[in-house]
Design an enzyme around this catalytic site. Sequence first.
Site, PDB file in Angstrom:
ATOM      1  N   ALA A   1      -2.128   2.612   9.555  1.00  0.00           N
ATOM      2  CA  ALA A   1      -1.646   3.369   7.773  1.00  0.00           C
ATOM      3  C   ALA A   1      -1.942   5.235   7.613  1.00  0.00           C
ATOM      4  CB  ALA A   1      -2.601   2.862   7.169  1.00  0.00           C
ATOM      5  N   GLU A   2      -2.753   5.220   8.245  1.00  0.00           N
ATOM      6  CA  GLU A   2      -3.489   6.699   7.714  1.00  0.00           C
ATOM      7  C   GLU A   2      -2.688   7.833   8.534  1.00  0.00           C
ATOM      8  OE1 GLU A   2      -5.181   8.863   5.476  1.00  0.00           O
ATOM      9  OE2 GLU A   2      -5.801   6.447   5.095  1.00  0.00           O
TER      10      GLU A   2
END
Length: 253
Positions: free
Chosen positions: A110-111
């Site tokens: 996600a990052e």
Amino acid sequence: MRLFRLLCGLSFVCAAGLAHADVYGYIDEAGNAHFAAERLDERYQLFLQGDASFDSSKLSAPRAAASAAAATAPAWLTQHPALRKYEPLLEAAAQEYAIDLPLLKAVMAAESGFNADAVSPKGAIGLMQVMPATAERYGLQTDRKKTVEQKLADPKTNIRLAARYLRDLMHRFSGELALVLASYNAGEGAVEKYRNQVPPYPETRNYVKLVTQFYRVFQPAQAAAAAPEQQPRRVFLTIPGRANMPAPQTQQY
């Protein structure tokens, strides 16, 4: 105890209505998958609803990317070549700081989409998008050879710091996963400002949804089912609301 805390955290996420997040996506002409927690435009189609199977065959794609569209979405995540490259570092950090390995993988996806060179507009760095101020809280300092930012670009340093931070957030919020993820995104000060609830920031709420879904994908049963035949390209994750997101709020321990 670690598993118990994570299960409690997942129960909290379910109770908050964040675990059953829909995920939208599409595959572009280059075969790259784009994911978001809401439909951003007409290209995005629903392919994961609540607890349904994570299947990118439901995505519409240009003919040039038809073969990529046939791959299951877990393969885009669990079989990504960059993830395999950094898996030994993730495993070591998970063991050192008693953090669930699938959670570390989900946060990384996600990052940064597994991109070690990622730098956010607000200065978060590397695979786990660690803020330099957070790194300094944990003792990382500029020296004659490298700045804090340069040190954070090292995957090993980046992953270890993120794992340590997640461990401390787990302790701080009694293993409530939604609050841990919200703190990682917006800062623990923001969560405490809203009386230990997920702040009402669009980016943070969408971030919690996405990481929770990816955390499910990286569970061993889901990961084993991912098709390894096709080599996925970089995964792009779009989290709405970043333009209106307040600066991260942190507090000293």
